[in-house]
Design an enzyme around this catalytic site. Structure first.
Site, PDB file in Angstrom:
ATOM      1  N   HIS A 238     -47.314 -45.818  38.744  1.00 41.25           N
ATOM      2  CA  HIS A 238     -47.809 -44.963  37.539  1.00 41.25           C
ATOM      3  C   HIS A 238     -49.436 -45.113  37.580  1.00 41.25           C
ATOM      4  O   HIS A 238     -50.134 -44.190  37.315  1.00 41.25           O
ATOM      5  CB  HIS A 238     -47.321 -45.570  36.389  1.00 41.25           C
ATOM      6  CG  HIS A 238     -47.818 -44.589  35.187  1.00 41.25           C
ATOM      7  ND1 HIS A 238     -47.333 -43.272  34.868  1.00 41.25           N
ATOM      8  CD2 HIS A 238     -48.874 -44.649  34.193  1.00 41.25           C
ATOM      9  CE1 HIS A 238     -48.054 -42.870  33.813  1.00 41.25           C
ATOM     10  NE2 HIS A 238     -49.027 -43.690  33.517  1.00 41.25           N
ATOM     11  N   ASP A 242     -52.053 -41.970  37.540  1.00 40.13           N
ATOM     12  CA  ASP A 242     -53.428 -42.092  36.877  1.00 40.13           C
ATOM     13  C   ASP A 242     -54.636 -41.883  37.890  1.00 40.13           C
ATOM     14  O   ASP A 242     -55.430 -41.048  37.242  1.00 40.13           O
ATOM     15  CB  ASP A 242     -53.449 -43.324  36.012  1.00 40.13           C
ATOM     16  CG  ASP A 242     -52.521 -43.223  34.768  1.00 40.13           C
ATOM     17  OD1 ASP A 242     -52.094 -42.333  34.493  1.00 40.13           O
ATOM     18  OD2 ASP A 242     -52.383 -44.508  34.182  1.00 40.13           O
ATOM     19  N   HIS A 265     -58.347 -46.170  33.815  1.00 47.30           N
ATOM     20  CA  HIS A 265     -59.101 -45.104  33.700  1.00 47.30           C
ATOM     21  C   HIS A 265     -60.688 -45.364  33.289  1.00 47.30           C
ATOM     22  O   HIS A 265     -61.377 -44.472  34.082  1.00 47.30           O
ATOM     23  CB  HIS A 265     -58.770 -44.478  32.421  1.00 47.30           C
ATOM     24  CG  HIS A 265     -57.360 -44.180  32.112  1.00 47.30           C
ATOM     25  ND1 HIS A 265     -56.588 -43.271  33.105  1.00 47.30           N
ATOM     26  CD2 HIS A 265     -56.370 -44.511  31.369  1.00 47.30           C
ATOM     27  CE1 HIS A 265     -55.401 -43.036  32.830  1.00 47.30           C
ATOM     28  NE2 HIS A 265     -55.019 -43.857  31.674  1.00 47.30           N
TER      29      HIS A 265
END
Length: 285
Positions: A238, A242, A265
């Site tokens: 995952h 991202d 992020h």
């Protein structure tokens, strides 16, 4: 490689992971060289348009949020962005019919990727915009860092450390020239830890998160989801999802290798900002 858009509109709706409210979007085809644009109603008001551009990232806490100078914000774009990038969609309009977030669906990119595949991809005449990484760019510190280094094609190599949470992880590599995005990455769901739930709820975060859209681990690294994991290393996959979504906000296809330790992020956005600070860092093709 040519630019691409979807052949016909896509409508998707579901819970917003942070608001806990229903969110609905309509994805429409867009002309070549127009990029990915998010719009809120009324759709002819340019003050309600936000371009999917790394310079428009305004918040990276628990998701990637973009904003414009008029205060219009769109949250949780990373999973849709990853599907666009991996499926070759360079131009599209995303209309938000309800809510300020992209629907969270099952917490992965799989439903977005499947929806794109179902309607089909229209190849456009213009070539994809590409940049080649010419020298190493790195951001972060010894505990968390991310870098882009020269390479002949795009790939990702990451390592994550969740030992304090009782979760074992191993380094993971993704190479889109040999690994299929839909099979290897798209289905990897957002994950979290049960010990963090109270904090998130008190801060009005993850109000729409549940075992239907999030993999939750206890303090021993065991999944609380009845169906278990989709991949043995679902959390690190995952993270790759991202990364793909965040790097797509460069608005280029990147020719280079992404390396990282404990990425997120914020690091991804800082890396793009550092990349574009100096034209010597890259070569536009």
């Amino acid at each position: 490689m040519k630019q691409g858009t979807i052949k016909s509109p896509i409508t998707l709706s579901g819970i917003g992971v942070h608001s806990g409210k229903i969110c609905k979007i309509i994805i429409e085809p867009a002309p070549q060289n127009s990029g990915i644009t998010y719009k809120k109603a009324p759709y002819d008001d340019v003050s309600l348009f936000v371009s999917a551009d790394y310079k428009n990232v305004s918040d990276t806490r628990m998701c990637t949020r973009i904003s414009n100078d008029y205060g219009t914000t769109i949250s949780v774009i990373e999973h849709l962005s990853a599907a666009f990038y991996a499926m070759g969609i360079t131009n599209a309009i995303v209309k938000l019919e309800e809510g300020d977030e992209i629907p969270f669906l099952d917490g992965s990119s799989l439903q977005f990727a499947n929806a794109i595949a179902d309607v089909g991809i229209e190849e456009q005449e213009a070539e994809k915009k590409q940049i080649r990484i010419m020298r190493e760019i790195k951001v972060g510190d010894p505990k968390r860092w991310a870098s882009l280094v020269p390479s002949e094609h795009f790939s990702i190599n990451i390592d994550c450390d969740y030992s304090e949470k009782g979760l074992d992880t191993e380094p993971f590599a993704y190479d889109p020239t040999v690994d299929d995005f839909k099979k290897q990455i798209a289905g990897a769901r957002t994950f979290g830890f049960y010990s963090e739930v109270e904090y998130l709820r008190k801060n009005n975060l993850a109000m729409g998160a549940s075992l239907d859209n999030t993999v939750v681990f206890d303090d021993k690294g065991h999944s609380l989801n009845p169906e278990g994991l989709r991949y043995m290393n679902e959390p690190v996959r995952h993270k790759v999802l991202d990364i793909i979504g965040d790097l797509s906000l460069s608005q280029y296809e990147i020719i280079g290798r992404y390396d990282a330790f404990c990425p997120g992020h914020n690091l991804n956005n800082l890396l793009l900002r550092e990349l574009f600070k100096d034209n010597a860092n890259f070569f536009r093709k």
